[in-house]
Design a protein around this motif. Structure first.
Motif, short mmCIF file in Angstrom:
data_model
loop_
_atom_site.label_atom_id
_atom_site.label_comp_id
_atom_site.label_asym_id
_atom_site.label_seq_id
_atom_site.Cartn_x
_atom_site.Cartn_y
_atom_site.Cartn_z
N THR A 56 0.83 -1.21 0.00
CA THR A 56 0.00 0.00 0.00
C THR A 56 0.86 1.25 0.00
OG1 THR A 56 -1.81 -1.12 1.15
CG2 THR A 56 -1.77 1.27 1.27
N SER A 57 1.82 1.33 0.90
CA SER A 57 2.65 2.54 0.97
C SER A 57 3.54 2.69 -0.26
CB SER A 57 3.50 2.54 2.24
OG SER A 57 4.38 1.43 2.26
N ALA A 58 3.83 1.59 -0.98
CA ALA A 58 4.64 1.69 -2.20
C ALA A 58 3.92 2.48 -3.28
CB ALA A 58 4.99 0.29 -2.71
N ARG A 59 2.58 2.49 -3.25
CA ARG A 59 1.80 3.22 -4.26
C ARG A 59 1.68 4.70 -3.94
NH1 ARG A 59 -3.19 -1.16 -4.93
NH2 ARG A 59 -1.86 -2.92 -5.54
N THR A 99 8.27 20.88 -13.81
CA THR A 99 9.43 20.56 -12.97
C THR A 99 9.11 19.58 -11.86
OG1 THR A 99 8.98 22.48 -11.57
CG2 THR A 99 10.50 22.80 -13.43
N THR A 100 7.87 19.10 -11.79
CA THR A 100 7.45 18.22 -10.71
C THR A 100 7.76 16.76 -11.05
OG1 THR A 100 5.67 19.70 -10.01
CG2 THR A 100 5.47 17.40 -9.36
N VAL A 101 8.35 16.05 -10.10
CA VAL A 101 8.59 14.61 -10.27
C VAL A 101 7.99 13.86 -9.08
CG1 VAL A 101 10.65 14.86 -11.70
CG2 VAL A 101 10.88 14.78 -9.21
N PHE A 102 7.63 12.63 -9.35
CA PHE A 102 6.95 11.78 -8.38
C PHE A 102 7.86 10.61 -8.01
CE2 PHE A 102 3.96 7.99 -8.06
CZ PHE A 102 3.53 8.26 -6.77
N ALA A 103 8.00 10.37 -6.69
CA ALA A 103 8.84 9.27 -6.19
C ALA A 103 7.99 8.32 -5.37
CB ALA A 103 9.99 9.81 -5.36
N PRO A 104 7.39 7.28 -5.99
CA PRO A 104 6.58 6.34 -5.21
C PRO A 104 7.43 5.56 -4.23
CG PRO A 104 6.94 5.53 -7.45
CD PRO A 104 7.47 6.92 -7.42
N GLY A 105 6.87 5.33 -3.04
CA GLY A 105 7.58 4.56 -2.02
C GLY A 105 8.80 5.26 -1.46
N ALA A 111 14.61 6.61 -3.46
CA ALA A 111 13.45 6.43 -4.33
C ALA A 111 13.54 5.03 -4.94
CB ALA A 111 13.42 7.49 -5.42
N PRO A 112 13.06 4.01 -4.23
CA PRO A 112 13.28 2.62 -4.65
C PRO A 112 12.61 2.25 -5.96
CG PRO A 112 11.70 2.72 -2.85
CD PRO A 112 12.27 4.09 -2.99
N TYR A 113 11.59 3.01 -6.36
CA TYR A 113 10.88 2.71 -7.60
C TYR A 113 11.11 3.77 -8.66
CZ TYR A 113 8.69 -0.36 -4.21
OH TYR A 113 8.49 -1.29 -3.20
N GLY A 114 12.17 4.55 -8.47
CA GLY A 114 12.55 5.53 -9.47
C GLY A 114 11.78 6.84 -9.37
#
Length: 256
Positions: A56-59, A99-105, A111-114
């Motif tokens: 859940t938290s990975a999403r 300029t916004t980037v998203f780092a799941p998890g 940033a384990p999922y890039g």
């Protein structure tokens, strides 16, 4: 009842019954032992704790300006879509999509999922025209920030389904990243309707940076932290715009 005419057999049924009771008690104890860790892991309603690393938290992830070196300012989450590339957040979090980037998890500086850059933003007309707090929810499409385009974010971490039309007193779980922490917080509590278009929850420590945090009902997205007062002016009380027809239409457009 054991018949009096069979006194010699009385011990056997009693022994068998005692054995069955002992077996039932043993089984119950085993079940209780298995359930206990899960019960201990779930905090009481209205208590905010550090979210454990899990599916859940990975999403759920943090939004950064340019990269992880500049600090995170909002929260977003992956939702299910045909293209498997959609995130949900508060509309007021997407003022600078280029300029916004998203780092799941995201956790502890990693940033384990890039990192994922935004490729499209979907906001309601009421927000675009006048920042209507009742329409402070947005969706965006993303792709790998390195430009590889070899995978979709939902393929990596999965995605939450989107659910609208929740009752006023539904229990919601919120996961979000305060800007002062490098790990997400989690809190669940019963909600109430602040107005016909705004939902309210009491959870401590959901301070700046948690805007856009998913409000989950049985694992489905039912709102995001935002709306009234930008989501709330004190960490103990937060808001979400009710997932109405405009938000559902935005989701349909973004999800493809």
């Amino acid at each position: 009842m054991i018949p009096r005419t069979l006194p010699r057999q009385a011990g056997r049924p009693r022994a068998r019954r005692a054995a069955r009771i002992l077996l039932a008690l043993t089984s119950m104890a085993a079940l209780l032992g298995l359930d206990l860790p899960e019960a201990e892991a779930a905090p009481p309603l209205g208590v905010t704790v550090r979210a454990q690393p899990d599916a859940t938290s990975a999403r759920v992830g943090a939004l950064f300006a340019g990269g992880t070196g500049g600090g995170h300012f909002c929260t977003a989450s992956v939702v299910h879509s045909a293209g498997r590339d959609v995130i949900a957040t508060a509309a007021h979090c997407l003022g600078h999509p280029d300029t916004t980037v998203f780092a799941p998890g995201y956790r502890d500086g990693e940033a384990p999922y890039g990192l994922w850059r935004l490729t499209g933003v979907y906001t309601a007309p009421g927000w675009t025209r006048g920042e209507d707090p009742d329409e402070d929810i947005a969706f965006a499409t993303v792709e790998p920030a390195d430009g590889s385009r070899t995978r979709a974010v939902e393929d990596v971490v999965g995605g939450f389904p989107v659910a609208a039309g929740q009752p006023r007193d539904v229990t919601v779980t919120v996961l979000g990243y305060p800007s002062t922490l490098d790990a997400p917080l989690r809190c669940a509590n019963t909600t109430s309707l602040f107005s016909a278009t705004q939902r309210r929850i009491g959870c401590p420590a959901l301070s700046g940076g948690t805007s856009g945090s998913p409000w989950l009902v049985d694992g489905a997205l039912a709102g995001v932290l935002g709306g009234h007062e930008g989501g709330g002016t004190v960490p103990e009380v937060s808001y979400s715009a009710v997932m109405g027809a405009p938000a559902q239409e935005l989701y349909r457009r973004a999800a493809g």
